[in-house]
Design a protein around this motif. Structure first.
Motif, PDB file in Angstrom:
ATOM      1  N   GLN A 191       0.825  -1.203   0.000  1.00 18.72           N
ATOM      2  CA  GLN A 191       0.000   0.000   0.000  1.00 18.72           C
ATOM      3  C   GLN A 191       0.861   1.256   0.000  1.00 18.72           C
ATOM      4  O   GLN A 191       0.342   2.356   0.076  1.00 18.72           O
ATOM      5  N   GLY A 192       2.151   1.085  -0.047  1.00 21.49           N
ATOM      6  CA  GLY A 192       3.041   2.236  -0.013  1.00 21.49           C
ATOM      7  C   GLY A 192       3.226   2.785   1.387  1.00 21.49           C
ATOM      8  O   GLY A 192       3.680   3.903   1.568  1.00 21.49           O
ATOM      9  N   LYS A 193       2.884   1.965   2.359  1.00 23.05           N
ATOM     10  CA  LYS A 193       2.989   2.428   3.743  1.00 23.05           C
ATOM     11  C   LYS A 193       4.039   1.629   4.503  1.00 23.05           C
ATOM     12  O   LYS A 193       4.409   0.532   4.110  1.00 23.05           O
ATOM     13  N   ILE A 194       4.470   2.204   5.604  1.00 21.33           N
ATOM     14  CA  ILE A 194       5.432   1.533   6.461  1.00 21.33           C
ATOM     15  C   ILE A 194       4.690   0.520   7.332  1.00 21.33           C
ATOM     16  O   ILE A 194       3.651   0.832   7.889  1.00 21.33           O
ATOM     17  N   SER A 195       5.247  -0.670   7.415  1.00 19.17           N
ATOM     18  CA  SER A 195       4.574  -1.756   8.126  1.00 19.17           C
ATOM     19  C   SER A 195       4.889  -1.780   9.608  1.00 19.17           C
ATOM     20  O   SER A 195       5.142  -2.826  10.166  1.00 19.17           O
ATOM     21  N   PHE A 196       4.856  -0.612  10.221  1.00 19.91           N
ATOM     22  CA  PHE A 196       4.988  -0.534  11.664  1.00 19.91           C
ATOM     23  C   PHE A 196       3.852   0.324  12.143  1.00 19.91           C
ATOM     24  O   PHE A 196       3.346   1.156  11.394  1.00 19.91           O
ATOM     25  N   PRO A 197       3.457   0.139  13.382  1.00 22.06           N
ATOM     26  CA  PRO A 197       2.421   1.008  13.919  1.00 22.06           C
ATOM     27  C   PRO A 197       2.883   2.452  13.804  1.00 22.06           C
ATOM     28  O   PRO A 197       3.995   2.764  14.208  1.00 22.06           O
ATOM     29  N   SER A 198       2.059   3.303  13.215  1.00 23.49           N
ATOM     30  CA  SER A 198       2.495   4.681  13.041  1.00 23.49           C
ATOM     31  C   SER A 198       2.746   5.311  14.391  1.00 23.49           C
ATOM     32  O   SER A 198       1.952   5.161  15.306  1.00 23.49           O
ATOM     33  N   GLY A 199       3.879   5.964  14.506  1.00 21.51           N
ATOM     34  CA  GLY A 199       4.241   6.575  15.768  1.00 21.51           C
ATOM     35  C   GLY A 199       5.271   5.768  16.519  1.00 21.51           C
ATOM     36  O   GLY A 199       5.982   6.306  17.356  1.00 21.51           O
ATOM     37  N   SER A 200       5.413   4.484  16.189  1.00 15.30           N
ATOM     38  CA  SER A 200       6.431   3.683  16.866  1.00 15.30           C
ATOM     39  C   SER A 200       7.814   4.176  16.453  1.00 15.30           C
ATOM     40  O   SER A 200       7.967   4.830  15.426  1.00 15.30           O
TER      41      SER A 200
END
Length: 112
Positions: free
Chosen positions: A63-72
């Motif tokens: 999806q073009g996103k980082i696979s970590f919880p955002s903010g971590s």
DNA sequence: GCACTGACTCCCA
DNA sequence: ATGGGAGCCAGTG
């Protein structure tokens, strides 16, 4: 622990991603020859020794996103590393059309 | 050895 | 557009 040879393959694929480009987990899995092992790519990156200098931050999800919880902290680290290489984010999402690594395998697909 | 988990993706409602 | 579920398969406890 004896490393699974598949790890080495995945690592070498990731290392060949050009600076300033990104690839998805699915891409890396496919290039490494494991079409349905996107998850395994994540496992391999997690297990990758830092001394190998694997550019793991150039690998993101489809999806073009980082696979970590955002903010971590991991999330912020990856985002920062990418931005330092010139990859721009739009509301925490990368424009895959601009930055996705075009491989020879992909070109074969384009051709048809 | 079994069961659960995961830095994923695809498909369908 | 979005959310849920199944598939995948090696690592971990």
């Amino acid at each position: 622990m004896r490393l699974n040879p598949k790890f080495q393959i995945i690592w070498s694929v990731v290392k060949s991603i050009p600076k300033g480009c990104i690839a998805t987990y699915g891409d890396v899995a496919r290039l490494a020859g494991f079409p349905r092992n996107a998850r395994f790519v994540g496992t391999a990156l997690k297990a990758a020794p830092s001394e190998l200098n694997i550019p793991w931050h150039r690998v993101i999800n489809s999806q073009g996103k980082i696979s970590f919880p955002s903010g971590s902290d991991k999330f912020q680290l990856q985002k920062r590393l990418l931005q330092e290489e010139g990859v721009s984010f739009v509301s925490a999402v990368v424009n895959l059309n601009d930055y996705r690594w075009k491989t020879s395998l992909d070109e074969d697909l384009w051709r048809m």
